[in-house]
Structures are given as structure tokens and as C-alpha cells.
Design a protein around this motif. Structure first.
Motif, PDB file in Angstrom:
ATOM      1  N   LYS A 129       0.983  -1.140  -0.058  1.00 55.79           N
ATOM      2  CA  LYS A 129      -0.022  -0.125   0.128  1.00 55.79           C
ATOM      3  C   LYS A 129       0.911   1.216   0.044  1.00 55.79           C
ATOM      4  O   LYS A 129       1.917   1.215   0.816  1.00 55.79           O
ATOM      5  CB  LYS A 129      -0.963  -0.056   1.292  1.00 55.79           C
ATOM      6  N   ARG A 130       0.726   2.163  -1.014  1.00 57.32           N
ATOM      7  CA  ARG A 130       1.447   3.281  -1.162  1.00 57.32           C
ATOM      8  C   ARG A 130       0.719   4.137  -0.219  1.00 57.32           C
ATOM      9  O   ARG A 130      -0.648   4.673  -0.144  1.00 57.32           O
ATOM     10  CB  ARG A 130       1.183   4.017  -2.478  1.00 57.32           C
ATOM     11  N   ARG A 131       1.330   4.971   0.916  1.00 57.66           N
ATOM     12  CA  ARG A 131       0.918   5.779   1.696  1.00 57.66           C
ATOM     13  C   ARG A 131       0.782   7.036   1.138  1.00 57.66           C
ATOM     14  O   ARG A 131       1.563   7.861   0.658  1.00 57.66           O
ATOM     15  CB  ARG A 131       1.986   5.766   2.846  1.00 57.66           C
ATOM     16  N   ARG A 132      -0.397   7.768   1.261  1.00 59.71           N
ATOM     17  CA  ARG A 132      -0.920   8.952   0.861  1.00 59.71           C
ATOM     18  C   ARG A 132      -0.329   9.977   1.833  1.00 59.71           C
ATOM     19  O   ARG A 132      -0.499  10.167   3.025  1.00 59.71           O
ATOM     20  CB  ARG A 132      -2.375   9.019   0.918  1.00 59.71           C
ATOM     21  N   SER A 133       0.066  11.097   1.139  1.00 55.49           N
ATOM     22  CA  SER A 133       0.833  12.284   1.747  1.00 55.49           C
ATOM     23  C   SER A 133      -0.404  13.173   2.352  1.00 55.49           C
ATOM     24  O   SER A 133      -1.251  13.253   1.978  1.00 55.49           O
ATOM     25  CB  SER A 133       1.840  12.985   1.162  1.00 55.49           C
ATOM     26  N   GLN A 134       0.107  13.421   3.754  1.00 57.35           N
ATOM     27  CA  GLN A 134      -0.859  14.577   4.413  1.00 57.35           C
ATOM     28  C   GLN A 134      -0.715  15.945   3.980  1.00 57.35           C
ATOM     29  O   GLN A 134       0.520  16.332   3.625  1.00 57.35           O
ATOM     30  CB  GLN A 134      -0.833  14.214   5.896  1.00 57.35           C
ATOM     31  N   PRO A 135      -1.754  16.709   3.485  1.00 56.96           N
ATOM     32  CA  PRO A 135      -1.387  17.901   3.187  1.00 56.96           C
ATOM     33  C   PRO A 135      -1.129  18.832   4.492  1.00 56.96           C
ATOM     34  O   PRO A 135      -1.429  18.446   5.473  1.00 56.96           O
ATOM     35  CB  PRO A 135      -3.017  18.508   2.868  1.00 56.96           C
ATOM     36  N   LYS A 136      -0.311  19.793   4.221  1.00 53.62           N
ATOM     37  CA  LYS A 136       0.238  20.523   5.266  1.00 53.62           C
ATOM     38  C   LYS A 136      -0.719  21.906   5.320  1.00 53.62           C
ATOM     39  O   LYS A 136      -1.320  22.242   4.551  1.00 53.62           O
ATOM     40  CB  LYS A 136       1.497  21.340   4.725  1.00 53.62           C
ATOM     41  N   PRO A 137      -1.311  22.091   6.709  1.00 52.91           N
ATOM     42  CA  PRO A 137      -2.321  22.846   7.078  1.00 52.91           C
ATOM     43  C   PRO A 137      -1.866  24.293   7.061  1.00 52.91           C
ATOM     44  O   PRO A 137      -2.782  25.105   6.700  1.00 52.91           O
ATOM     45  CB  PRO A 137      -2.578  22.588   8.521  1.00 52.91           C
ATOM     46  N   VAL A 138      -0.610  24.720   7.100  1.00 51.64           N
ATOM     47  CA  VAL A 138      -0.210  26.112   7.047  1.00 51.64           C
ATOM     48  C   VAL A 138      -0.613  26.737   5.809  1.00 51.64           C
ATOM     49  O   VAL A 138      -0.968  27.838   5.683  1.00 51.64           O
ATOM     50  CB  VAL A 138       1.420  26.279   7.652  1.00 51.64           C
ATOM     51  N   PRO A 139      -0.322  26.227   4.645  1.00 48.86           N
ATOM     52  CA  PRO A 139      -0.664  26.850   3.335  1.00 48.86           C
ATOM     53  C   PRO A 139      -1.947  26.994   3.356  1.00 48.86           C
ATOM     54  O   PRO A 139      -2.366  28.275   2.720  1.00 48.86           O
ATOM     55  CB  PRO A 139       0.001  26.024   2.149  1.00 48.86           C
ATOM     56  N   PHE A 140      -3.009  26.171   3.685  1.00 46.82           N
ATOM     57  CA  PHE A 140      -4.342  26.461   3.612  1.00 46.82           C
ATOM     58  C   PHE A 140      -4.674  27.399   4.641  1.00 46.82           C
ATOM     59  O   PHE A 140      -5.677  28.362   4.188  1.00 46.82           O
ATOM     60  CB  PHE A 140      -5.180  25.100   4.135  1.00 46.82           C
ATOM     61  N   ILE A 141      -4.115  27.705   5.682  1.00 50.01           N
ATOM     62  CA  ILE A 141      -4.498  28.664   6.665  1.00 50.01           C
ATOM     63  C   ILE A 141      -3.968  30.114   6.046  1.00 50.01           C
ATOM     64  O   ILE A 141      -4.803  31.045   5.975  1.00 50.01           O
ATOM     65  CB  ILE A 141      -3.766  28.347   8.321  1.00 50.01           C
ATOM     66  N   MET A 142      -2.865  30.081   5.724  1.00 50.21           N
ATOM     67  CA  MET A 142      -2.214  31.402   5.226  1.00 50.21           C
ATOM     68  C   MET A 142      -2.973  31.981   3.713  1.00 50.21           C
ATOM     69  O   MET A 142      -3.376  32.918   3.915  1.00 50.21           O
ATOM     70  CB  MET A 142      -0.877  31.023   4.843  1.00 50.21           C
ATOM     71  N   THR A 143      -3.372  30.934   2.960  1.00 49.87           N
ATOM     72  CA  THR A 143      -4.254  31.342   1.819  1.00 49.87           C
ATOM     73  C   THR A 143      -5.652  31.759   2.313  1.00 49.87           C
ATOM     74  O   THR A 143      -6.287  32.823   1.807  1.00 49.87           O
ATOM     75  CB  THR A 143      -4.555  30.266   0.831  1.00 49.87           C
ATOM     76  N   GLY A 144      -6.408  31.002   3.050  1.00 45.59           N
ATOM     77  CA  GLY A 144      -7.713  31.605   3.718  1.00 45.59           C
ATOM     78  C   GLY A 144      -7.481  32.987   4.354  1.00 45.59           C
ATOM     79  O   GLY A 144      -8.461  33.771   4.403  1.00 45.59           O
ATOM     80  N   ALA A 145      -6.280  33.180   5.243  1.00 39.91           N
ATOM     81  CA  ALA A 145      -6.134  34.717   5.821  1.00 39.91           C
ATOM     82  C   ALA A 145      -6.090  35.793   4.743  1.00 39.91           C
ATOM     83  O   ALA A 145      -6.742  36.553   5.026  1.00 39.91           O
ATOM     84  CB  ALA A 145      -4.904  34.472   6.676  1.00 39.91           C
ATOM     85  N   ILE A 146      -5.197  35.330   3.642  1.00 43.86           N
ATOM     86  CA  ILE A 146      -5.019  36.416   2.609  1.00 43.86           C
ATOM     87  C   ILE A 146      -6.448  36.410   2.092  1.00 43.86           C
ATOM     88  O   ILE A 146      -6.664  37.717   1.794  1.00 43.86           O
ATOM     89  CB  ILE A 146      -3.786  36.015   1.662  1.00 43.86           C
ATOM     90  N   ILE A 147      -7.124  35.502   1.568  1.00 41.19           N
ATOM     91  CA  ILE A 147      -8.174  35.895   0.921  1.00 41.19           C
ATOM     92  C   ILE A 147      -9.541  36.635   1.617  1.00 41.19           C
ATOM     93  O   ILE A 147      -9.968  37.516   1.135  1.00 41.19           O
ATOM     94  CB  ILE A 147      -8.857  34.272   0.636  1.00 41.19           C
ATOM     95  N   GLY A 148      -9.279  36.182   3.008  1.00 42.18           N
ATOM     96  CA  GLY A 148     -10.323  36.971   3.902  1.00 42.18           C
ATOM     97  C   GLY A 148      -9.942  38.346   3.892  1.00 42.18           C
ATOM     98  O   GLY A 148     -10.914  39.152   3.997  1.00 42.18           O
ATOM     99  N   PHE A 149      -8.755  38.725   4.129  1.00 36.98           N
ATOM    100  CA  PHE A 149      -8.035  40.034   4.380  1.00 36.98           C
ATOM    101  C   PHE A 149      -8.712  40.827   3.352  1.00 36.98           C
ATOM    102  O   PHE A 149      -8.889  41.831   3.109  1.00 36.98           O
ATOM    103  CB  PHE A 149      -6.872  39.929   4.428  1.00 36.98           C
TER     104      PHE A 149
END
Length: 77
Positions: free
Chosen positions: A4-24
Motif C-alpha cells: 500500500k502506497r501511503r498517501r501524503s498528508q496536506p500541510k495545514p499552514v498553506p491552507f490557513i495562510m491562503t484563507g487568511a489572505i483571501i479573507g483579508f
């Protein structure tokens, strides 16, 4: 043998930063282009102060939405 190939976990920091910039950006535009809410209340706010408050609120809400999206992507049944 099935490896079984292990799927990589997405990094949360880019999601949080992108959301913060869009919200701003969204809340900044709403602050500058929104209707004048001071009519009839005898309250005068500086447009810069309104922009500051709305920007901070946009940053916080955008980061919260970004964190929720990152949590949804990492959730597995």
C-alpha cells in the motif's frame, strides 16, 4: 504482495495562510466599497480604522475557514 502506497498528508499552514489572505482581501474590499452605515447615527469612523478592523476580522475568519478546509482534507474514514 500488495504494497500500500501511503498517501501524503496536506500541510495545514498553506491552507490557513491562503484563507487568511483571501479573507483579508474580501473584507478590505467590503470595507472600502460597502455602504455608509454611519448615516443617521451621528457616529464618525475614520475609513482607515474601519479598514483595520475589517482586515483583522477577515484575517481571523479566513484563517479559520482555511484550517477547517485543511482538517477536512486530512480526515479519513
Amino acid at each position: 504482495m500488495s504494497a500500500k502506497r501511503r498517501r501524503s498528508q496536506p500541510k495545514p499552514v498553506p491552507f490557513i495562510m491562503t484563507g487568511a489572505i483571501i479573507g483579508f482581501l474580501i473584507f478590505s474590499v467590503v470595507s472600502w466599497l460597502g455602504p455608509n452605515r454611519n448615516e443617521g447615527f451621528d457616529i464618525n469612523y475614520d475609513p482607515g480604522a474601519a479598514l483595520g478592523y475589517m482586515s483583522v476580522m477577515g484575517l481571523c475568519l479566513g484563517a479559520l475557514v482555511g484550517a477547517a478546509v485543511a482538517a477536512l482534507f486530512t480526515y479519513r474514514k
